[in-house]
Design an enzyme around this catalytic site. Structure first.
Site, PDB file in Angstrom:
ATOM      1  N   LYS A 185       0.840  -1.186   0.000  1.00  0.00           N
ATOM      2  CA  LYS A 185       0.000   0.000   0.000  1.00  0.00           C
ATOM      3  C   LYS A 185       0.885   1.249   0.000  1.00  0.00           C
ATOM      4  O   LYS A 185       2.055   1.130   0.364  1.00  0.00           O
ATOM      5  CB  LYS A 185      -0.948  -0.015   1.186  1.00  0.00           C
ATOM      6  CG  LYS A 185      -0.286   0.299   2.521  1.00  0.00           C
ATOM      7  CD  LYS A 185      -1.323   0.378   3.596  1.00  0.00           C
ATOM      8  CE  LYS A 185      -0.738   0.785   4.897  1.00  0.00           C
ATOM      9  NZ  LYS A 185      -0.161   2.111   5.016  1.00  0.00           N
TER      10      LYS A 185
ATOM     11  N   HIS B  56      -0.663  -5.739   5.799  1.00  0.00           N
ATOM     12  CA  HIS B  56      -0.026  -6.637   6.777  1.00  0.00           C
ATOM     13  C   HIS B  56      -0.890  -6.860   8.026  1.00  0.00           C
ATOM     14  O   HIS B  56      -0.685  -7.813   8.751  1.00  0.00           O
ATOM     15  CB  HIS B  56       1.408  -6.188   7.110  1.00  0.00           C
ATOM     16  CG  HIS B  56       1.497  -5.039   8.068  1.00  0.00           C
ATOM     17  ND1 HIS B  56       1.300  -3.735   7.701  1.00  0.00           N
ATOM     18  CD2 HIS B  56       1.770  -5.004   9.395  1.00  0.00           C
ATOM     19  CE1 HIS B  56       1.439  -2.954   8.752  1.00  0.00           C
ATOM     20  NE2 HIS B  56       1.729  -3.701   9.802  1.00  0.00           N
TER      21      HIS B  56
ATOM     22  N   LYS C  29      -1.666 -10.463  10.432  1.00  0.00           N
ATOM     23  CA  LYS C  29      -1.300 -10.576  11.851  1.00  0.00           C
ATOM     24  C   LYS C  29      -2.006 -11.801  12.429  1.00  0.00           C
ATOM     25  O   LYS C  29      -3.127 -12.118  12.051  1.00  0.00           O
ATOM     26  CB  LYS C  29      -1.718  -9.303  12.622  1.00  0.00           C
ATOM     27  CG  LYS C  29      -0.798  -8.110  12.343  1.00  0.00           C
ATOM     28  CD  LYS C  29      -1.166  -6.945  13.233  1.00  0.00           C
ATOM     29  CE  LYS C  29      -0.429  -5.679  12.847  1.00  0.00           C
ATOM     30  NZ  LYS C  29       0.952  -5.608  13.327  1.00  0.00           N
TER      31      LYS C  29
ATOM     32  N   ASP D 235      -3.376   6.329   5.575  1.00  0.00           N
ATOM     33  CA  ASP D 235      -2.316   5.427   6.025  1.00  0.00           C
ATOM     34  C   ASP D 235      -2.886   4.233   6.796  1.00  0.00           C
ATOM     35  O   ASP D 235      -2.479   3.102   6.586  1.00  0.00           O
ATOM     36  CB  ASP D 235      -1.343   6.220   6.911  1.00  0.00           C
ATOM     37  CG  ASP D 235      -0.071   5.449   7.230  1.00  0.00           C
ATOM     38  OD1 ASP D 235       0.328   4.608   6.397  1.00  0.00           O
ATOM     39  OD2 ASP D 235       0.525   5.684   8.304  1.00  0.00           O
TER      40      ASP D 235
ATOM     41  N   HIS E 101      -5.764  -0.709   6.922  1.00  0.00           N
ATOM     42  CA  HIS E 101      -5.778  -1.640   8.054  1.00  0.00           C
ATOM     43  C   HIS E 101      -7.100  -1.657   8.830  1.00  0.00           C
ATOM     44  O   HIS E 101      -7.657  -2.710   9.111  1.00  0.00           O
ATOM     45  CB  HIS E 101      -4.653  -1.296   9.037  1.00  0.00           C
ATOM     46  CG  HIS E 101      -3.297  -1.219   8.397  1.00  0.00           C
ATOM     47  ND1 HIS E 101      -2.924  -2.019   7.351  1.00  0.00           N
ATOM     48  CD2 HIS E 101      -2.219  -0.445   8.668  1.00  0.00           C
ATOM     49  CE1 HIS E 101      -1.676  -1.730   7.000  1.00  0.00           C
ATOM     50  NE2 HIS E 101      -1.230  -0.779   7.779  1.00  0.00           N
TER      51      HIS E 101
HETATM   52  C1  BG6 Z   1       1.969   1.011   8.306  1.00  0.00           C
HETATM   53  C2  BG6 Z   1       1.858   2.510   8.336  1.00  0.00           C
HETATM   54  O1  BG6 Z   1       1.175   0.476   7.293  1.00  0.00           O
HETATM   55  O2  BG6 Z   1       1.568   0.477   9.558  1.00  0.00           O
HETATM   56  C3  BG6 Z   1       2.665   3.109   9.474  1.00  0.00           C
HETATM   57  O3  BG6 Z   1       2.320   3.060   7.098  1.00  0.00           O
HETATM   58  C4  BG6 Z   1       2.304   2.439  10.798  1.00  0.00           C
HETATM   59  O4  BG6 Z   1       2.458   4.523   9.572  1.00  0.00           O
HETATM   60  C5  BG6 Z   1       2.355   0.917  10.660  1.00  0.00           C
HETATM   61  O5  BG6 Z   1       3.212   2.876  11.797  1.00  0.00           O
HETATM   62  C6  BG6 Z   1       1.830   0.236  11.902  1.00  0.00           C
HETATM   63  O6  BG6 Z   1       2.042  -1.137  11.778  1.00  0.00           O
HETATM   64  P1  BG6 Z   1       2.145  -2.055  13.078  1.00  0.00           P
HETATM   65  O7  BG6 Z   1       2.213  -3.440  12.546  1.00  0.00           O
HETATM   66  O8  BG6 Z   1       3.379  -1.622  13.807  1.00  0.00           O
HETATM   67  O9  BG6 Z   1       0.918  -1.761  13.882  1.00  0.00           O
END
Ligand code: BG6
Length: 437
Positions: A134, A164, A168, A221, A226
């Protein structure tokens, strides 16, 4: 899982690759889950040695399986040479190898790469797959364009769009939790559930990614990708039995029903904030980029009518947590139960119950039944391990389809349009602030 594999990473010297991808490959190798025939090809624009790429990373397996390749990313001839290089490697493996092209590069670079992978015929090589990071566009129109461009060369079954969060461990577990526990399965609807809060709070700020973040902001973002995916997993119909192949379709159906309240002005459904000090960090005292979003949605699905669904995310807050909080309806004042599914930092499930405080009076208190994964399981795999393993195995369950991407842009489009008109609603907050649910 023994298909011989050539994994080509564009942007192998980048942050994502060094922090996540290389350690993930090393870990999959340690777990014995990589194919016997495997090569990693690291593409860079300037000449870089494997030692430079792996500096500071403990990755002996990757070290012995890495070939570096310098390319002019705008030159068709260089892609043709890559194609013949991959053919040679596949021939040495003695079998038809699959070729995975992982674009770990900013979006403005990934578009021309897709184009040239197509024009050079690499997209049509045996078992070619495209892995994309992304953001997939910046709004609905640009995402539509991107989808059309990618589809010119790659079929949908060749494309793996990475979110991602879907990979998880707890996201996968959410499906099993909903499917496998009749107590929750039977009460997973508007008749029993009062509200759903999905929270991703981060302690970190933008960590020097000023240019990226100025173009992105928290809505694009974290929310568009997510958090909407976690909402889809929460609201979708669960698949039947162990056949998970319908999951992306079920998530899509859930996304298609989600929207902000059409009866209210947009500003009644969303709050945006920016942490104090952000403007100094990006060197623009006029920046209105949001680092915090609190978005209220509803679903048109009859099973969820009237249940408020709230997505909250922010940077520079008081804690790093990702959780889904389900609040059940109550009959009496003290009766509301809560179910909290924690993704991070410590994967687990809590069910909050009311109990009588021992003693002579009828005082009630809420306490939780706590399932901590770390008490029962060894280290859980990192999301990027799952992403790579699933793409190698051709499983699309944990990847977002192009229709899902478009559906999620459609949900936030009214917010983007309203924010473009005025930024008077932007709230400044102190770093270290907490979230009130
Ligand atoms: C990313 C974002 O996709 O996910 C970041 O671009 C963010 O800004 C990150 O910090 C958070 O991922 P996780 O797995 O640490 O919660």
């Amino acid at each position: 899982m023994d298909t011989p594999t050539l994994l080509v990473i564009f942007g192998i010297t980048g942050d994502l690759s060094r922090r996540k991808l290389i350690p993930a490959i090393e870990q999959i190798a340690k777990a014995g889950a990589l194919p016997a025939h495997f090569r990693l090809i690291g593409v860079t624009r300037r000449a870089v040695s494997p030692e430079e790429v792996l500096k500071g990373i403990d990755a002996p397996y990757v070290r012995s399986h890495l070939t570096m390749r310098q390319m002019d990313l705008a030159s068709l001839a260089d892609y043709r040479q890559l194609a013949s290089g991959l053919d040679d490697m596949a021939r040495d493996m003695g079998v038809a190898a699959q070729r995975l092209f992982y674009l770990s590069v900013p979006p403005q670079i990934s578009r021309p790469i897709v184009e040239l992978l197509g024009q050079s015929g690499l997209a049509k090589q045996p078992r070619a797959k495209l892995l994309l990071e992304k953001p997939f566009g910046t709004d609905l129109a640009s995402a539509e364009e991107l989808v059309a461009q990618t589809r010119q060369y790659f079929g949908e079954s060749q494309i793996y769009r990475i979110d991602h969060y879907l990979a998880k461990e707890m996201a996968q577990n959410l499906i099993v939790f909903r499917q496998g526990n009749s107590l929750f399965k039977r009460t997973w609807n508007k008749n029993f559930i009062e509200k759903i809060d999905i929270v991703a709070s981060e302690k970190i700020g933008i960590e020097g990614r000023a240019a990226f973040y100025e173009q992105t902001g928290a809505l694009r973002d974290l929310v568009q990708s997510h958090l909407l995916q976690l909402a889809a997993l929460t609201l979708m119909t669960t698949p039947k039995g162990s056949n998970l192949s319908t999951v992306p379709e079920n998530r899509l159906r859930a996304l298609e029903q989600l929207r902000i309240d059409p009866a209210k002005p947009v500003f009644g459904s969303v709050v945006r904030g920016q942490y104090a000090g952000y403007r100094d960090e990006v060197g623009d005292q006029k920046s209105n980029t949001e680092t915090f979003v609190d978005l209220r949605l509803q679903s048109a699905d009859p099973a969820w009518e009237g249940v408020p669904i709230r997505l909250i995310t922010g940077k520079a807050l008081d804690a790093k947590t990702t959780e889904i909080r389900i609040t059940y309806k109550k009959d009496e004042d003290f009766e509301a139960n809560q179910l909290v599914i924690t993704f991070q930092p410590d994967e687990g499930v809590d069910v909050y119950l009311w109990t009588k405080v021992p003693g002579y009076s009828w005082k009630m208190e809420q306490h939780s039944l706590h399932l901590a994964f770390k008490d029962h399981f060894d280290a859980l795999p990192e999301a990027y391990e799952q992403v790579l393993v699933d793409a190698m195995r051709s499983s699309h369950t944990l990847f977002t389809s192009s229709d899902e991407v478009l559906a999620s842009w459609r949900i936030i489009q009214p917010v983007q349009e309203a924010w473009e008109m005025s930024a008077d609603d932007l709230v400044l907050y102190e770093p270290g602030s907490g979230i009130d649910l």
